[in-house]
Design a protein around this motif. Structure first.
Motif, PDB file in Angstrom:
ATOM      1  N   ILE A  70       0.860  -1.179   0.000  1.00  0.00           N
ATOM      2  CA  ILE A  70       0.000   0.000   0.000  1.00  0.00           C
ATOM      3  C   ILE A  70       0.900   1.233   0.000  1.00  0.00           C
ATOM      4  N   ASP A  71       0.615   2.176  -0.882  1.00  0.00           N
ATOM      5  CA  ASP A  71       1.355   3.443  -0.892  1.00  0.00           C
ATOM      6  C   ASP A  71       0.473   4.496  -1.546  1.00  0.00           C
TER       7      ASP A  71
ATOM      8  N   ASP B  57      -4.287   5.572   0.590  1.00  0.00           N
ATOM      9  CA  ASP B  57      -3.787   6.404   1.686  1.00  0.00           C
ATOM     10  C   ASP B  57      -4.249   5.793   3.003  1.00  0.00           C
ATOM     11  N   ILE B  58      -3.314   5.525   3.910  1.00  0.00           N
ATOM     12  CA  ILE B  58      -3.690   4.875   5.172  1.00  0.00           C
ATOM     13  C   ILE B  58      -4.545   5.787   6.055  1.00  0.00           C
ATOM     14  N   SER B  59      -4.604   7.084   5.741  1.00  0.00           N
ATOM     15  CA  SER B  59      -5.474   7.966   6.531  1.00  0.00           C
ATOM     16  C   SER B  59      -6.945   7.766   6.188  1.00  0.00           C
TER      17      SER B  59
ATOM     18  N   VAL C 134      -8.318   1.041   4.273  1.00  0.00           N
ATOM     19  CA  VAL C 134      -7.274   0.194   4.865  1.00  0.00           C
ATOM     20  C   VAL C 134      -7.886  -1.093   5.401  1.00  0.00           C
ATOM     21  N   ASN C 135      -8.986  -0.958   6.111  1.00  0.00           N
ATOM     22  CA  ASN C 135      -9.629  -2.140   6.690  1.00  0.00           C
ATOM     23  C   ASN C 135     -10.114  -3.102   5.607  1.00  0.00           C
TER      24      ASN C 135
ATOM     25  N   THR D 143      -3.706   4.979  13.495  1.00  0.00           N
ATOM     26  CA  THR D 143      -4.930   4.508  14.149  1.00  0.00           C
ATOM     27  C   THR D 143      -5.677   3.543  13.237  1.00  0.00           C
ATOM     28  N   ASN D 144      -5.745   3.890  11.953  1.00  0.00           N
ATOM     29  CA  ASN D 144      -6.438   3.017  10.998  1.00  0.00           C
ATOM     30  C   ASN D 144      -5.734   1.671  10.837  1.00  0.00           C
ATOM     31  N   ILE D 145      -4.411   1.688  10.881  1.00  0.00           N
ATOM     32  CA  ILE D 145      -3.649   0.432  10.828  1.00  0.00           C
ATOM     33  C   ILE D 145      -3.959  -0.427  12.051  1.00  0.00           C
ATOM     34  N   LEU D 146      -3.944   0.190  13.223  1.00  0.00           N
ATOM     35  CA  LEU D 146      -4.226  -0.552  14.455  1.00  0.00           C
ATOM     36  C   LEU D 146      -5.634  -1.147  14.437  1.00  0.00           C
ATOM     37  N   GLU D 147      -6.594  -0.366  13.972  1.00  0.00           N
ATOM     38  CA  GLU D 147      -7.977  -0.852  13.916  1.00  0.00           C
ATOM     39  C   GLU D 147      -8.112  -2.004  12.920  1.00  0.00           C
ATOM     40  N   ALA D 148      -7.424  -1.887  11.780  1.00  0.00           N
ATOM     41  CA  ALA D 148      -7.475  -2.968  10.791  1.00  0.00           C
ATOM     42  C   ALA D 148      -6.868  -4.249  11.359  1.00  0.00           C
ATOM     43  N   CYS D 149      -5.779  -4.108  12.139  1.00  0.00           N
ATOM     44  CA  CYS D 149      -5.167  -5.278  12.782  1.00  0.00           C
ATOM     45  C   CYS D 149      -6.112  -5.897  13.815  1.00  0.00           C
ATOM     46  N   ARG D 150      -6.778  -5.045  14.587  1.00  0.00           N
ATOM     47  CA  ARG D 150      -7.725  -5.540  15.598  1.00  0.00           C
ATOM     48  C   ARG D 150      -8.908  -6.241  14.945  1.00  0.00           C
TER      49      ARG D 150
END
Length: 336
Positions: A30-31, A60-62, A67-68, A107-114
């Protein structure tokens, strides 16, 4: 293994993608390909990764839902978050870019991991988190409560956010404090790239703090090797962690932080000399005062990393600089 890498067209991300693919893994990249620096350089990096077992998303990860959806669709076992708005000095000019990418994006990365039960999150932190701390070498067990730039503050925030998710949701998270990474395909805003370009073009180079700086320059291949060895070693709780005497580098939760540096700081003037020697051109030096947000020295204590993965970064400045300049001359088709 399938590994999702954010910032896969970036400097470190593209090198890591190629390393993983060469070892038989699948990579999802992702970029957002933003214009903070040359988009064509990012596009060329991305092309250099190849297409076999590499799936790329321009995103965009924002943008949280996106992202999810990607993580949910691709189902990676590991996420490596290297996407970030980089640069200490630029954070003084455009602070919002750092909040959007480094705080909202993370934050979006963390939520996607969760949401998707990711087995291990590795994320880029920075040596800049040490801020006003002057005790050398920098240790992950030191206090880092005095950042000197918003960039550093966002990286410290990433570590705190990761710990929260490790604690609440049992997600293994590993933070990596990178120390002045350099090498082929590097960023144009970094010292080695700017110095090389200007020396070749007979333009002055700006040398801050009148050259009285030391940096723990770390070659990109060493960074990538360390990440690679950590990928299948998810963070574990420290059974000896004590809340009455809390250790910042470990936790009762599956959370770890490591320095990745050369463990051998070099004077900036020695670094410049290595560039001059390789190019056989003397630099025109413009000595300047210390810039806001800068620190006079960085020096990584890497003992924790060594104990965990039996690896120490070891590329010499001469070898690393030579490899970068060989790439630079070839990429820009310069014949000295």
């Amino acid at each position: 293994m399938k590994v999702l890498i954010t910032g896969s067209a970036g400097f470190i991300g593209s090198h890591l993608s190629k390393k993983l693919l060469s070892c038989g893994h699948q990579v999802v990249g992702i970029d957002n390909m933003n214009n903070y620096y040359s988009v064509s350089l990012k596009e060329d990096r991305n092309k250099s990764i190849g297409v076999d077992n590499y799936t790329f998303y321009k995103a965009d990860i924002s943008t949280g839902d996106l992202v999810n959806r990607i993580v949910e669709s691709e189902k990676p076992e590991v996420v490596v978050n290297l996407a970030a708005q980089a640069g200490v000095r630029y954070s003084l000019e455009n602070p919002k870019a750092y909040i959007d990418s480094n705080i909202v994006g993370f934050t979006n990365i963390l939520e996607a991991c969760r949401n998707n039960n990711i087995g291990h999150l590795i994320y880029a932190s920075s040596s800049s988190v040490y801020g006003a701390n002057e005790r050398l070498p920098f240790s992950v067990h030191d206090n880092i409560d005095h950042p000197l730039s918003l960039y550093a503050a966002t990286k410290k925030a990433n570590e705190l956010m990761a710990h929260t998710y490790s604690s609440l949701y049992n997600i293994p998270t590993t933070g990596l404090r990178f120390f002045t990474v350099y090498g082929p395909w590097g960023r144009p805003d970094m010292a080695l790239f700017k110095f090389t370009k200007n020396i070749i073009e007979k333009a002055p180079i700006d040398i801050y703090n009148n050259g009285d700086m030391m940096r723990d320059f770390t070659f990109v291949d060493d960074i990538v090797e360390a990440i690679y060895r950590l990928i299948d070693r998810p963070a574990k709780p420290n059974p000896n962690w004590n809340g009455k005497n809390p250790d910042p580098g470990t936790s009762y939760a599956p959370y770890r932080v490591y320095n990745i540096g050369n463990n051998s700081p070099v004077k900036l003037m020695e670094f410049i000399t290595a560039i001059e020697d390789k190019l056989n051109i003397k630099a025109i030096k413009n000595f300047m005062p210390m810039q806001p947000g800068d620190v006079p020295a960085t020096y990584a204590d890497v003992e924790d990393l060594y104990r965990e993965i039996d690896f120490r970064p070891q590329t010499s400045i001469k070898d690393g600089v030579d490899k970068f300049i060989n790439w630079y001359l070839d990429y820009y088709q310069i014949d000295l």
